[in-house]
Design a protein around this motif. Structure first.
Motif, PDB file in Angstrom:
ATOM      1  N   ASP A  15      10.645  67.122   4.080  1.00 54.49           N
ATOM      2  CA  ASP A  15      11.063  66.917   5.470  1.00 54.49           C
ATOM      3  C   ASP A  15      11.493  68.200   6.180  1.00 54.49           C
ATOM      4  O   ASP A  15      11.883  68.138   7.351  1.00 54.49           O
ATOM      5  CB  ASP A  15      12.236  65.933   5.520  1.00 54.49           C
ATOM      6  N   VAL A  16      11.474  69.334   5.476  1.00 52.27           N
ATOM      7  CA  VAL A  16      11.979  70.572   6.075  1.00 52.27           C
ATOM      8  C   VAL A  16      10.884  71.630   6.155  1.00 52.27           C
ATOM      9  O   VAL A  16       9.930  71.621   5.387  1.00 52.27           O
ATOM     10  CB  VAL A  16      13.193  71.132   5.300  1.00 52.27           C
ATOM     11  N   ARG A  17      11.050  72.523   7.145  1.00 53.99           N
ATOM     12  CA  ARG A  17      10.170  73.679   7.304  1.00 53.99           C
ATOM     13  C   ARG A  17      11.010  74.938   7.102  1.00 53.99           C
ATOM     14  O   ARG A  17      12.036  75.117   7.750  1.00 53.99           O
ATOM     15  CB  ARG A  17       9.544  73.704   8.706  1.00 53.99           C
ATOM     16  N   TRP A  18      10.574  75.782   6.198  1.00 53.61           N
ATOM     17  CA  TRP A  18      11.239  77.055   5.917  1.00 53.61           C
ATOM     18  C   TRP A  18      10.791  78.070   6.961  1.00 53.61           C
ATOM     19  O   TRP A  18       9.600  78.163   7.269  1.00 53.61           O
ATOM     20  CB  TRP A  18      10.846  77.500   4.511  1.00 53.61           C
ATOM     21  N   LEU A  19      11.713  78.818   7.526  1.00 55.75           N
ATOM     22  CA  LEU A  19      11.360  79.907   8.437  1.00 55.75           C
ATOM     23  C   LEU A  19      11.273  81.181   7.598  1.00 55.75           C
ATOM     24  O   LEU A  19      12.306  81.731   7.214  1.00 55.75           O
ATOM     25  CB  LEU A  19      12.406  80.058   9.546  1.00 55.75           C
ATOM     26  N   PRO A  20      10.062  81.632   7.267  1.00 57.10           N
ATOM     27  CA  PRO A  20       9.917  82.774   6.360  1.00 57.10           C
ATOM     28  C   PRO A  20      10.130  84.107   7.080  1.00 57.10           C
ATOM     29  O   PRO A  20       9.226  84.919   7.229  1.00 57.10           O
ATOM     30  CB  PRO A  20       8.478  82.633   5.856  1.00 57.10           C
ATOM     31  N   LEU A  21      11.354  84.307   7.538  1.00 58.16           N
ATOM     32  CA  LEU A  21      11.701  85.498   8.302  1.00 58.16           C
ATOM     33  C   LEU A  21      13.043  86.001   7.780  1.00 58.16           C
ATOM     34  O   LEU A  21      14.013  85.233   7.720  1.00 58.16           O
ATOM     35  CB  LEU A  21      11.796  85.130   9.790  1.00 58.16           C
ATOM     36  N   THR A  22      13.097  87.246   7.406  1.00 56.47           N
ATOM     37  CA  THR A  22      14.347  87.817   6.913  1.00 56.47           C
ATOM     38  C   THR A  22      15.234  88.181   8.094  1.00 56.47           C
ATOM     39  O   THR A  22      14.876  89.027   8.916  1.00 56.47           O
ATOM     40  CB  THR A  22      14.073  89.065   6.055  1.00 56.47           C
ATOM     41  N   MET A  23      16.378  87.506   8.168  1.00 58.95           N
ATOM     42  CA  MET A  23      17.329  87.770   9.241  1.00 58.95           C
ATOM     43  C   MET A  23      18.654  88.188   8.636  1.00 58.95           C
ATOM     44  O   MET A  23      18.987  87.788   7.519  1.00 58.95           O
ATOM     45  CB  MET A  23      17.520  86.530  10.110  1.00 58.95           C
ATOM     46  N   LEU A  24      19.397  88.944   9.397  1.00 55.91           N
ATOM     47  CA  LEU A  24      20.724  89.365   8.969  1.00 55.91           C
ATOM     48  C   LEU A  24      21.769  88.434   9.576  1.00 55.91           C
ATOM     49  O   LEU A  24      21.583  87.911  10.679  1.00 55.91           O
ATOM     50  CB  LEU A  24      20.972  90.812   9.401  1.00 55.91           C
ATOM     51  N   ASP A  25      22.865  88.241   8.859  1.00 55.25           N
ATOM     52  CA  ASP A  25      23.951  87.384   9.324  1.00 55.25           C
ATOM     53  C   ASP A  25      25.029  88.252   9.967  1.00 55.25           C
ATOM     54  O   ASP A  25      25.608  89.114   9.297  1.00 55.25           O
ATOM     55  CB  ASP A  25      24.539  86.598   8.152  1.00 55.25           C
ATOM     56  N   TYR A  26      25.291  88.019  11.243  1.00 55.56           N
ATOM     57  CA  TYR A  26      26.270  88.815  11.970  1.00 55.56           C
ATOM     58  C   TYR A  26      27.502  88.026  12.398  1.00 55.56           C
ATOM     59  O   TYR A  26      28.540  88.604  12.666  1.00 55.56           O
ATOM     60  CB  TYR A  26      25.632  89.448  13.207  1.00 55.56           C
ATOM     61  N   GLY A  27      27.410  86.718  12.486  1.00 56.59           N
ATOM     62  CA  GLY A  27      28.531  85.920  12.968  1.00 56.59           C
ATOM     63  C   GLY A  27      29.586  85.685  11.909  1.00 56.59           C
ATOM     64  O   GLY A  27      29.367  85.920  10.715  1.00 56.59           O
ATOM     65  N   GLY A  28      30.722  85.188  12.341  1.00 52.18           N
ATOM     66  CA  GLY A  28      31.806  84.875  11.422  1.00 52.18           C
ATOM     67  C   GLY A  28      31.558  83.619  10.614  1.00 52.18           C
ATOM     68  O   GLY A  28      32.186  83.411   9.577  1.00 52.18           O
ATOM     69  N   ARG A  29      30.642  82.774  11.053  1.00 49.64           N
ATOM     70  CA  ARG A  29      30.309  81.539  10.348  1.00 49.64           C
ATOM     71  C   ARG A  29      28.973  81.754   9.637  1.00 49.64           C
ATOM     72  O   ARG A  29      27.969  82.011  10.272  1.00 49.64           O
ATOM     73  CB  ARG A  29      30.206  80.389  11.354  1.00 49.64           C
ATOM     74  N   LYS A  30      28.971  81.630   8.319  1.00 53.38           N
ATOM     75  CA  LYS A  30      27.757  81.890   7.537  1.00 53.38           C
ATOM     76  C   LYS A  30      26.924  80.636   7.299  1.00 53.38           C
ATOM     77  O   LYS A  30      25.740  80.732   7.002  1.00 53.38           O
ATOM     78  CB  LYS A  30      28.110  82.527   6.192  1.00 53.38           C
TER      79      LYS A  30
END
Length: 168
Positions: A15-30
């Motif tokens: 039921d899910v689609r993976w977004l194959p894109l490497t992104m960095l986490d910048y927000g306070g909520r991970k």
């Protein structure tokens, strides 16, 4: 719950689609999730301000900046505004700025890179359109689930109650 996505893949793989894109986490909520609001814009964040000024309860803004990291589409002022209006997070196929401050704001922020330069203001962009990012379709109204493992998309809200049972 630090690793939401692996559990969702195990439970809802079909039921899910993976977004194959490497992104960095910048927000306070991970770890964050919510209903997708889409925006396509190029090096102009005028409409980002308009959108995060609205009530974002239970929503995630997905900005397709066409992968450009030349100018930042989100900074601390817009992130504070998004937090004030209860947005769960912002995902940017592009750049963010003020990343030291973004880490202190209780909102999820994922982006390709950091860039200190602000955007131009031309009031251009398309809201609530279907996006294609990394060969993956992102539809307005999709559910987006994000953690340090990346991003999953689903056409429907996934029942997370099975996670509570696993933690007891």
């Amino acid at each position: 719950m630090l690793d939401l996505l692996p559990d969702l893949c195990d439970q809802y793989g079909q039921d899910v689609r993976w977004l194959p894109l490497t992104m960095l986490d910048y927000g306070g909520r991970k770890v964050f999730y919510g209903e997708v609001v889409t925006l396509r814009c190029f090096e102009d964040n005028s409409l980002v301000r308009d959108i995060v000024s609205e009530d974002g309860t239970g929503k995630v803004l997905f900005i397709d900046g066409h992968g450009s990291c030349r100018l930042a589409l989100l900074g601390d002022q817009l992130a504070f505004l998004a937090q004030k209006n209860h947005w769960e997070g912002v995902v940017i196929n592009g750049a963010a700025r003020d990343v030291g401050t973004l880490a202190t704001i209780d909102i999820g922020v994922k982006a390709l890179a950091a860039c200190p330069l602000k955007t131009e203001k031309r009031q251009t962009g398309d809201r609530n359109v279907t996006l294609t990012v990394a060969h993956t379709m992102v539809y307005p109204g999709d559910m987006l689930y994000a953690d340090l493992n990346g991003i999953l998309l689903s056409q429907k809200r996934l029942d997370l109650s099975f996670l509570e049972k696993d933690s007891s």
